[in-house]
Motif scaffolding. Structure first.
Motif, PDB file in Angstrom:
ATOM      1  N   MET B  53       0.861  -1.179   0.000  1.00  0.00           N
ATOM      2  CA  MET B  53       0.000   0.000   0.000  1.00  0.00           C
ATOM      3  C   MET B  53       0.896   1.228   0.000  1.00  0.00           C
ATOM      4  O   MET B  53       1.823   1.326   0.807  1.00  0.00           O
ATOM      5  CB  MET B  53      -0.869  -0.017   1.245  1.00  0.00           C
ATOM      6  N   ARG B  54       0.630   2.128  -0.933  1.00  0.00           N
ATOM      7  CA  ARG B  54       1.431   3.365  -1.010  1.00  0.00           C
ATOM      8  C   ARG B  54       0.487   4.549  -1.020  1.00  0.00           C
ATOM      9  O   ARG B  54      -0.409   4.630  -1.867  1.00  0.00           O
ATOM     10  CB  ARG B  54       2.281   3.364  -2.281  1.00  0.00           C
ATOM     11  N   ALA B  55       0.643   5.412  -0.063  1.00  0.00           N
ATOM     12  CA  ALA B  55      -0.183   6.620   0.016  1.00  0.00           C
ATOM     13  C   ALA B  55       0.702   7.833  -0.246  1.00  0.00           C
ATOM     14  O   ALA B  55       1.799   7.932   0.299  1.00  0.00           O
ATOM     15  CB  ALA B  55      -0.821   6.719   1.399  1.00  0.00           C
ATOM     16  N   VAL B  56       0.213   8.715  -1.109  1.00  0.00           N
ATOM     17  CA  VAL B  56       1.010   9.882  -1.515  1.00  0.00           C
ATOM     18  C   VAL B  56       0.253  11.161  -1.183  1.00  0.00           C
ATOM     19  O   VAL B  56      -0.931  11.294  -1.530  1.00  0.00           O
ATOM     20  CB  VAL B  56       1.292   9.853  -3.041  1.00  0.00           C
ATOM     21  N   TRP B  57       0.922  12.068  -0.511  1.00  0.00           N
ATOM     22  CA  TRP B  57       0.354  13.388  -0.255  1.00  0.00           C
ATOM     23  C   TRP B  57       1.179  14.446  -0.992  1.00  0.00           C
ATOM     24  O   TRP B  57       2.403  14.331  -1.076  1.00  0.00           O
ATOM     25  CB  TRP B  57       0.392  13.718   1.240  1.00  0.00           C
ATOM     26  N   ALA B  58       0.495  15.444  -1.490  1.00  0.00           N
ATOM     27  CA  ALA B  58       1.188  16.525  -2.198  1.00  0.00           C
ATOM     28  C   ALA B  58       0.983  17.846  -1.476  1.00  0.00           C
ATOM     29  O   ALA B  58      -0.016  18.042  -0.788  1.00  0.00           O
ATOM     30  CB  ALA B  58       0.642  16.641  -3.615  1.00  0.00           C
ATOM     31  N   ASP B  59       1.959  18.739  -1.616  1.00  0.00           N
ATOM     32  CA  ASP B  59       1.719  20.123  -1.224  1.00  0.00           C
ATOM     33  C   ASP B  59       1.670  20.951  -2.506  1.00  0.00           C
ATOM     34  O   ASP B  59       1.623  20.394  -3.606  1.00  0.00           O
ATOM     35  CB  ASP B  59       2.793  20.616  -0.238  1.00  0.00           C
ATOM     36  N   ARG B  60       1.699  22.239  -2.409  1.00  0.00           N
ATOM     37  CA  ARG B  60       1.552  23.046  -3.627  1.00  0.00           C
ATOM     38  C   ARG B  60       2.757  22.924  -4.549  1.00  0.00           C
ATOM     39  O   ARG B  60       2.691  23.290  -5.714  1.00  0.00           O
ATOM     40  CB  ARG B  60       1.311  24.524  -3.261  1.00  0.00           C
ATOM     41  N   GLN B  61       3.863  22.426  -4.039  1.00  0.00           N
ATOM     42  CA  GLN B  61       5.061  22.273  -4.872  1.00  0.00           C
ATOM     43  C   GLN B  61       5.170  20.885  -5.488  1.00  0.00           C
ATOM     44  O   GLN B  61       6.114  20.612  -6.210  1.00  0.00           O
ATOM     45  CB  GLN B  61       6.309  22.547  -4.024  1.00  0.00           C
ATOM     46  N   GLY B  62       4.235  19.986  -5.173  1.00  0.00           N
ATOM     47  CA  GLY B  62       4.294  18.655  -5.770  1.00  0.00           C
ATOM     48  C   GLY B  62       4.145  17.542  -4.750  1.00  0.00           C
ATOM     49  O   GLY B  62       3.945  17.811  -3.561  1.00  0.00           O
ATOM     50  N   ASP B  63       4.250  16.302  -5.228  1.00  0.00           N
ATOM     51  CA  ASP B  63       4.182  15.157  -4.320  1.00  0.00           C
ATOM     52  C   ASP B  63       5.270  15.311  -3.264  1.00  0.00           C
ATOM     53  O   ASP B  63       6.422  15.625  -3.582  1.00  0.00           O
ATOM     54  CB  ASP B  63       4.420  13.853  -5.087  1.00  0.00           C
ATOM     55  N   ARG B  64       4.904  15.062  -2.014  1.00  0.00           N
ATOM     56  CA  ARG B  64       5.887  15.369  -0.974  1.00  0.00           C
ATOM     57  C   ARG B  64       6.081  14.241   0.034  1.00  0.00           C
ATOM     58  O   ARG B  64       7.201  13.925   0.412  1.00  0.00           O
ATOM     59  CB  ARG B  64       5.436  16.656  -0.219  1.00  0.00           C
ATOM     60  N   ILE B  65       4.999  13.675   0.514  1.00  0.00           N
ATOM     61  CA  ILE B  65       5.128  12.658   1.562  1.00  0.00           C
ATOM     62  C   ILE B  65       4.530  11.344   1.071  1.00  0.00           C
ATOM     63  O   ILE B  65       3.427  11.325   0.508  1.00  0.00           O
ATOM     64  CB  ILE B  65       4.432  13.114   2.855  1.00  0.00           C
ATOM     65  N   ILE B  66       5.266  10.281   1.255  1.00  0.00           N
ATOM     66  CA  ILE B  66       4.814   8.955   0.820  1.00  0.00           C
ATOM     67  C   ILE B  66       4.938   8.001   2.010  1.00  0.00           C
ATOM     68  O   ILE B  66       5.962   7.983   2.694  1.00  0.00           O
ATOM     69  CB  ILE B  66       5.678   8.443  -0.355  1.00  0.00           C
ATOM     70  N   LEU B  67       3.888   7.242   2.229  1.00  0.00           N
ATOM     71  CA  LEU B  67       3.948   6.171   3.221  1.00  0.00           C
ATOM     72  C   LEU B  67       3.789   4.861   2.481  1.00  0.00           C
ATOM     73  O   LEU B  67       2.922   4.734   1.604  1.00  0.00           O
ATOM     74  CB  LEU B  67       2.850   6.333   4.261  1.00  0.00           C
ATOM     75  N   PHE B  68       4.606   3.904   2.824  1.00  0.00           N
ATOM     76  CA  PHE B  68       4.599   2.645   2.073  1.00  0.00           C
ATOM     77  C   PHE B  68       4.727   1.467   3.030  1.00  0.00           C
ATOM     78  O   PHE B  68       5.548   1.489   3.957  1.00  0.00           O
ATOM     79  CB  PHE B  68       5.762   2.626   1.079  1.00  0.00           C
ATOM     80  N   VAL B  69       3.911   0.456   2.786  1.00  0.00           N
ATOM     81  CA  VAL B  69       3.989  -0.794   3.553  1.00  0.00           C
ATOM     82  C   VAL B  69       3.906  -1.952   2.581  1.00  0.00           C
ATOM     83  O   VAL B  69       3.072  -1.951   1.670  1.00  0.00           O
ATOM     84  CB  VAL B  69       2.832  -0.911   4.574  1.00  0.00           C
ATOM     85  N   ARG B  70       4.793  -2.928   2.721  1.00  0.00           N
ATOM     86  CA  ARG B  70       4.734  -4.155   1.908  1.00  0.00           C
ATOM     87  C   ARG B  70       4.939  -5.343   2.836  1.00  0.00           C
ATOM     88  O   ARG B  70       5.931  -5.403   3.561  1.00  0.00           O
ATOM     89  CB  ARG B  70       5.804  -4.149   0.816  1.00  0.00           C
TER      90      ARG B  70
END
Lengths: 171, 317
Positions: B53-70
């Motif tokens: 599972m990969r969750a991606v959050w963006a701020d106004r400058q682009g994709d910024r924070i990613i959480l990943f679990v495998r």
């Protein structure tokens, strides 16, 4: 993505759900069904400059080749015209769809042109050239149905941040 | 120790319960296998059920924070393994990324390939340090170059016994000379101390071993084929082990891929040995059927025929 936009500072992933009626329209306009795995969500990338302004869009598509998937990537400028296409992964016997002379035929296309898009190689086309053509056509139609038509219905400007962007509260 | 466990749990929980990431990518894999050996033994198992599972959050400058679990449950659900669980801060255009948590170590072919779901031996058992480990990672792509560096504890996926742990440094630098991406080459280096319980999971307390390792890897995509190579050496305590691994996939027909793999290894105290594999893969929509034969002269069961049913599903929202 810097291959498509050398001035890009960053990119933002946008995912848009596809409603059943939107899927029907896209497939009817393309004359072919979307592949399994592409029918529920549509994804593209906004390309941003140093100020966070959108300077273009990138789409990555997968289409069926003769010997497996063909992955292609293309960029569109702020006027939604294709600026460049390249092939990311493939394992085809016929390699003519990788030639610049073929890929450059898509430059300048806009979503409004997608309905009439046909394989530039015509009768000389191969599985690969037809797959690339269909991939670009479907991606342009998805962008048209799922992004542009919705934007025209909404009051905010084209460069407004999408709803999935987190914001820092300002006093 | 508790800090590390807390962080892994937090990343996993956050990923599983995150309400509104900008983009969420889910992958589910099923790997069922039947194996026949030269002693006439037939064995079947659920080799693995797992996903990521990969969750991606963006701020106004682009994709910024990613959480990943495998994670996966392996060998008839008898083992549960968290391969990766990390938070990632992504820099502009992915030129740099910082990861914290359980990360896959930047090594050899693993940056773009995995033997986990293939029916032959893994080439990494004898060549490299660990698969995943807890710590800090730094990776990115700059032009034709890609790099990765990990500073980790050295416990791998086993229990964290103390903080910060024995300590391991792993790095790789890769080069893709042309835009097509048809050729990539890489150099990996690693050094430090690892808890050897990673390779002896049935021992309650592993021993700590000093290791260094180096490898060269290359991938060539040519027409209907993909050809990979990795060769290197590892020194554990006082013993050197050299290995060379090759694998080739060739699309023979539209729904038939020929697969070959083989590995040679030799220590400074023993003769060279290895294994070879030849098989077919038949991709059918989301399911791939693989049938293959492996010959490994150093093993009791030298001959092995494997049938694998592998299903892969991916969605995003």
């Amino acid at each position: 993505m810097t291959r498509l936009f050398p001035d890009a500072r960053d990119y933002r992933t946008i995912t848009v759900p596809i409603a059943p009626e939107e899927l029907k329209r896209i497939e009817a306009r393309a004359g072919a069904p979307l592949l399994p795995g592409q029918r529920e969500q549509y994804q593209y990338f906004e390309i941003l400059d140093a100020r966070g302004q959108v300077i273009g869009y990138t789409q990555a598509m997968t289409q069926k080749g003769e010997f497996g998937a063909i992955e292609l990537v293309f960029g569109m400028d702020r006027e939604y015209r294709v600026v460049r296409v390249y092939i990311q992964r493939q394992r085809e016997r016929d390699q003519s769809f990788r030639e610049e002379s073929f890929l450059n035929r898509f430059i300048g296309l806009a979503p409004a042109d997608a309905d009439q898009l046909t394989d530039p190689r015509g009768d000389q086309g191969t599985v690969g050239t037809r797959a690339v053509t269909l991939g670009i056509q479907q991606a342009l139609l998805e962008f048209d149905e799922l992004v542009l038509k919705k934007r025209h219905k909404e009051p905010r400007g084209f460069d407004a941040a999408p709803t999935n962007v987190f914001r820092v509260a300002t006093p | 120790m508790k800090t590390v466990e807390w962080w892994l749990s937090a990343v996993s929980w956050w990923c599983l319960t995150s309400a509104a990431p900008g983009a969420l990518f889910l992958v589910w894999e099923e790997d069922l296998r039947g194996v026949a050996t030269d002693w006439g033994k037939l064995d079947g198992e659920i080799n693995s059920l797992g996903g990521s599972m990969r969750a991606v959050w963006a701020d106004r400058q682009g994709d910024r924070i990613i959480l990943f679990v495998r994670a996966e449950t392996a060998h008839n659900l008898s083992e549960f393994l968290v391969h990766e669980a990390y938070g990632q801060l992504k820099g502009p255009m992915g030129r740099w990324n910082l990861t914290l948590g359980r990360v896959r170590l930047p090594w050899g072919l693993l940056t773009d390939w995995s033997p986990d779901r293939l029916p032959h031996n893994s080439p990494y058992t004898g060549t490299r340090m660990l698969d995943s480990d807890n710590g800090l990672g730094w990776h990115g792509t700059v032009g034709s170059w890609d790099y990765g560096l990990a500073l980790t504890q050295g416990y791998g996926m086993q229990d964290v016994e103390e903080f910060p742990g024995p300590g391991l440094v792993t790095g790789r630098i890769g080069f893709t000379p042309d835009e097509s991406g048809d050729i990539t080459v890489g150099l990996s280096l690693s050094g430090g101390t690892v808890h050897s319980s990673e390779e002896r999971p049935h021992e309650s307390h592993g021993i700590e071993e000093k290791r260094i390792a180096a490898s060269l890897d290359g991938t060539l995509r040519l027409g209907r084929g993909v050809y990979r190579f990795e060769g290197g050496a590892r020194r554990t305590q006082e013993e050197w082990r050299a290995t060379a691994f090759v694998t080739a996939d060739y699309a023979l027909m539209p729904k038939t891929v020929l697969q070959f793999a083989g590995q040679l290894y030799q220590t400074d105290k023993s003769d060279a040995t290895g294994w070879v594999y030849a098989g077919l893969a038949v991709p059918l929509a989301s399911v791939t059927i693989r049938v293959g034969y492996q010959y490994e002269p150093a093993e009791t069961d030298q001959h092995k025929v494997v049938v694998q049913l592998y299903r892969y599903m991916a969605v995003s929202r």
